[in-house]
Design a protein around this motif. Structure first.
Motif, PDB file in Angstrom:
ATOM      1  N   ASP A  60       0.833  -1.212   0.000  1.00  0.00           N
ATOM      2  CA  ASP A  60       0.000   0.000   0.000  1.00  0.00           C
ATOM      3  C   ASP A  60       0.863   1.257   0.000  1.00  0.00           C
ATOM      4  N   VAL A  61       1.942   1.230   0.798  1.00  0.00           N
ATOM      5  CA  VAL A  61       2.824   2.408   0.857  1.00  0.00           C
ATOM      6  C   VAL A  61       3.481   2.630  -0.511  1.00  0.00           C
ATOM      7  N   ALA A  62       3.887   1.534  -1.151  1.00  0.00           N
ATOM      8  CA  ALA A  62       4.546   1.649  -2.456  1.00  0.00           C
ATOM      9  C   ALA A  62       3.597   2.253  -3.490  1.00  0.00           C
ATOM     10  N   VAL A  63       2.334   1.807  -3.475  1.00  0.00           N
ATOM     11  CA  VAL A  63       1.368   2.333  -4.454  1.00  0.00           C
ATOM     12  C   VAL A  63       1.184   3.831  -4.240  1.00  0.00           C
ATOM     13  N   GLU A  64       1.134   4.265  -2.973  1.00  0.00           N
ATOM     14  CA  GLU A  64       1.018   5.701  -2.703  1.00  0.00           C
ATOM     15  C   GLU A  64       2.212   6.452  -3.281  1.00  0.00           C
ATOM     16  N   ARG A  65       3.400   5.840  -3.178  1.00  0.00           N
ATOM     17  CA  ARG A  65       4.597   6.527  -3.666  1.00  0.00           C
ATOM     18  C   ARG A  65       4.659   6.529  -5.179  1.00  0.00           C
ATOM     19  N   LEU A  66       3.971   5.587  -5.818  1.00  0.00           N
ATOM     20  CA  LEU A  66       3.983   5.524  -7.284  1.00  0.00           C
ATOM     21  C   LEU A  66       2.900   6.427  -7.885  1.00  0.00           C
ATOM     22  N   ARG A  99      12.163   0.604  -8.721  1.00  0.00           N
ATOM     23  CA  ARG A  99      12.109  -0.862  -8.794  1.00  0.00           C
ATOM     24  C   ARG A  99      11.639  -1.459  -7.472  1.00  0.00           C
ATOM     25  N   ALA A 100      12.110  -0.871  -6.358  1.00  0.00           N
ATOM     26  CA  ALA A 100      11.715  -1.400  -5.041  1.00  0.00           C
ATOM     27  C   ALA A 100      10.210  -1.205  -4.828  1.00  0.00           C
ATOM     28  N   TYR A 101       9.668  -0.039  -5.248  1.00  0.00           N
ATOM     29  CA  TYR A 101       8.229   0.198  -5.061  1.00  0.00           C
ATOM     30  C   TYR A 101       7.405  -0.740  -5.939  1.00  0.00           C
ATOM     31  N   ILE A 102       7.875  -0.976  -7.171  1.00  0.00           N
ATOM     32  CA  ILE A 102       7.128  -1.883  -8.053  1.00  0.00           C
ATOM     33  C   ILE A 102       7.107  -3.278  -7.442  1.00  0.00           C
ATOM     34  N   ARG A 103       8.256  -3.725  -6.963  1.00  0.00           N
ATOM     35  CA  ARG A 103       8.322  -5.054  -6.313  1.00  0.00           C
ATOM     36  C   ARG A 103       7.379  -5.111  -5.113  1.00  0.00           C
ATOM     37  N   ASP A 104       7.486  -4.099  -4.234  1.00  0.00           N
ATOM     38  CA  ASP A 104       6.622  -4.086  -3.044  1.00  0.00           C
ATOM     39  C   ASP A 104       5.152  -4.095  -3.448  1.00  0.00           C
ATOM     40  N   ALA A 105       4.806  -3.271  -4.446  1.00  0.00           N
ATOM     41  CA  ALA A 105       3.395  -3.185  -4.856  1.00  0.00           C
ATOM     42  C   ALA A 105       2.901  -4.542  -5.331  1.00  0.00           C
TER      43      ALA A 105
END
Lengths: 179, 179
Positions: A60-66, A99-105
């Motif tokens: 969820d945090v990653a999607v917010e950052r993207l 890349r880290a946010y995409i992976r987390d998402a």
């Protein structure tokens, strides 16, 4: 379930902020739910009840950052607008944090809704570019064709196929799409 | 590090087989390293030393399962061969097990080598199809263009964008690529 501005929204903002702060302070690997809960001023069970586990919270945090923060740049023409957007998208998504946010998402996303949101962000930005071009009287492709021809190849190479990821590649995809 | 046919190869085969058996018996979520080690007749520390953790082991097993078992079907023409291959690729990768293997391959893959192997499998199959077409004297696109135009959109939608995933979509991507 979430009342905007209600307690639920405040808890989400506090927990997301705690993740961002702790990640900045001690890095991604050191994050734990009890530590995040303490920083956010909630109980660990609040986090487990709402997010299930750390991976779902990080998704969820990653999607917010993207989430795009500004509308795509307007350079006055469809090709220029799409090229500028594609270059920036590739630059951000292929960076280590991107890349880290995409992976987390993707990872903490049992029902696929967070991955779908990432794709919706791109589709919305492309819609803005296509809408402007249509107002100018330019012929415009369908948004799904832009996703297939420009976004998908960049994301595929970021995730599966190293190399070829430079601004010229992003521009070439746009040129091939627009013919 | 791995001597083919040596102890290392035998350990890998025994551990991969144990994962496949236990997953078939009790499902994906029930897998644990001690349980896998017991079934494979190795110590848990052998698994941790070699694979780091369960996610990295599951990533290696997933990549093995995504390895194509037969060369692409030869229908006597580039378009027919690519369409048949794309339809089968989409059918397999978008199935529940296919999606699970793609996720596993991506998640336990710190250096990206397993994801790269998945892409190499597709590129190798496409190379066979393009090589046959070239021998027939047909004009052939570059393999990277086929990955961008056919494989990437299917993988992008499988991971990020539900819907549109039917055989007609796979054929349309091939038709658009070949013009």
């Amino acid at each position: 379930m979430v009342r905007p501005g209600g307690r639920s929204a405040r808890v989400q903002e506090a927990v997301h902020a705690a993740v961002r702060e702790l990640e900045a302070e001690s890095g991604r690997e050191a994050l734990t739910v009890p530590q995040i809960a303490a920083r956010a001023g909630v109980t660990p069970s609040t986090i487990y009840r709402r997010w299930g586990d750390l991976r779902e919270l990080l998704s969820d945090v990653a999607v917010e950052r993207l989430r795009p923060e500004v509308p795509p740049e307007n350079r006055g023409g469809l090709e220029a607008d799409l090229e500028a957007w594609a270059e920036q998208f590739l630059d951000e998504m292929s960076s280590p944090p991107g890349r880290a946010y995409i992976r987390d998402a993707l990872l903490g996303d049992p029902d696929g809704s967070n991955a779908g949101q990432c794709s919706a962000y791109a589709a919305d930005q492309i819609d803005v570019i296509l809408g402007r071009a249509a107002e100018r009287g330019e012929p415009v492709p369908d948004v799904e064709r832009v996703l297939d021809g420009v976004v998908a190849p960049m994301m595929y190479r970021i995730l599966f196929r190293p190399g070829l990821l430079d601004p010229a590649y992003a521009r070439r995809l746009v040129d091939d799409l627009l013919g």
